[in-house]
Design an enzyme around this catalytic site. Structure first.
Site, mmCIF file in Angstrom:
data_model
loop_
_atom_site.group_PDB
_atom_site.id
_atom_site.type_symbol
_atom_site.label_atom_id
_atom_site.label_comp_id
_atom_site.label_asym_id
_atom_site.label_seq_id
_atom_site.Cartn_x
_atom_site.Cartn_y
_atom_site.Cartn_z
ATOM 1 C CE LYS A 168 -3.949 -2.219 0.447
ATOM 2 N NZ LYS A 168 -4.964 -2.243 -0.634
ATOM 3 C CG HIS A 299 -10.235 -6.403 -5.201
ATOM 4 N ND1 HIS A 299 -11.395 -6.350 -4.459
ATOM 5 C CD2 HIS A 299 -9.254 -5.931 -4.390
ATOM 6 C CE1 HIS A 299 -11.135 -5.845 -3.271
ATOM 7 N NE2 HIS A 299 -9.845 -5.591 -3.194
#
Length: 348
Positions: A168, A299
């Site tokens: 991230k 995803h």
């Protein structure tokens, strides 16, 4: 065979270990679980996950119970696309996005699960698989981790046999991002894939500035650099960067992917089973992307592995670290396909 009943249940509880990305804290584990029953005794189930918002599972359950389920009672569960289109028309007035689409996805997945169980085969066989294993990477680089923590989880991912990791970014200044990405690269080596994910945190100018920096570090892709609905921004950014733009998890239904794909605003298509509308829409999105020679990476994992098995343009299934008691081991960086009838994934 006819649908006779739809059972819905919910769970919602605080996470023991919340995780953070650039825009949100994911601090809950919630599920809306759906079971479709038939007059022949065959059932199909699905489970929709919520990582935040305490009451969302209950709101979704109400939509399913009061609006969607009554429409499919008496229907033949084999007519999956027909049911999908009927429910989409039903929800058009209130808007077939958000939790409406979550509800469509829950029914769609349960119907595929039911078909697989009725025929005694995993769903990837019904979709027409073209591979027996799916390459995978580990999403381990959450922002609440400090650099030693990042290094530990990245090392564990490599020990477990993953082909790469995702980190991230966007939670702080660019210098912090680069320090974290370099630390992970030092752990996983030059040959493993390293992805960065901004979770829609940037505007166009900042996404371009940071994307150029991530390019220099050899990242495999730049995920969700911009708000999901900004198709024009994605197109402009893709024209300026050599680094592929990966996006799609926050787009609802296959229609939301058409312009993005056609205009060249995405380098890796990444639908989410819940938001895209289930197995049916994800499979159709994948085929649309294949027509433009754009790769597909899910995803999330779980049931998505059945879609990935059948698409010609699959490159990755997303995963977390394997549990210590995992029933499987990765082989050459790949998940083997599940062999149970229905839509089960390895983490179900």
């Amino acid at each position: 065979m006819k649908i006779t009943n739809v059972e819905v249940s919910i769970t919602s509880e605080a996470k023991d270990h919340p995780v953070r990305d650039a825009i949100q804290l994911l601090d809950r584990n919630g599920h809306t679980t759906l079971t479709i029953e038939t007059d022949e005794g065959v059932t199909g189930s699905s489970k929709i996950y919520f990582g935040r918002e305490e009451h969302s599972p209950a709101v979704l359950a109400m939509i399913i119970e009061r609006q969607l389920a009554p429409v499919i009672i008496g229907e033949d569960p084999a007519f999956i696309r027909g049911i999908r289109d009927r429910l989409r028309t039903l929800t058009d007035y209130q808007g077939t996005t958000g939790l409406s689409t979550f509800g469509l996805a829950a029914i769609d997945q349960a119907l595929w699960d039911l078909q697989g169980k009725a025929l005694g085969v995993p769903v990837w066989r019904l979709l027409g698989a073209q591979r027996s294993a799916i390459p995978t990477y580990a999403m381990v680089g959450w922002l609440e981790l400090d650099i030693p923590g990042l290094e530990r989880v990245s090392a564990k991912a490599m020990e477990q046999g993953f082909r790469g990791v995702k980190v991230k970014v966007g939670g702080g200044p660019l210098s912090e991002d680069l320090e974290r990405v370099r630390a992970v690269r030092n752990v996983i080596g030059d040959d493993a894939a390293l992805m960065v994910d901004a979770n829609q945190a940037f505007d166009y100018g900042e996404a371009l500035r940071r994307g150029r920096a991530y390019e220099q570090l050899g990242c495999r892709w730049f995920e969700e650099p911009l708000p999901a609905a900004d198709t024009a921004g994605h197109v402009r950014l893709a024209e300026k960067l050599d680094l592929p733009i990966a996006t799609g998890e926050n787009r609802y239904g296959q229609a939301a992917f058409r312009d993005l794909i056609e205009r060249g605003g995405v380098g890796v298509v990444q639908p989410d089973l819940r938001r895209a509308g289930g197995v049916t829409d994800c499979f159709e999105i994948g085929l649309m992307a294949a027509g433009f020679n754009i790769p597909y990476a899910s995803h999330g994992g779980g049931a998505h592995i059945h879609v990935l098995a059948a698409l010609p343009n699959t490159i990755y299934v997303e995963s977390g670290l394997l549990p210590d008691d995992s029933p499987i081991s990765l082989v050459d960086g790949c998940y083997p396909l599940p062999d149970r009838p229905g839509l089960a994934g390895w983490n179900d």
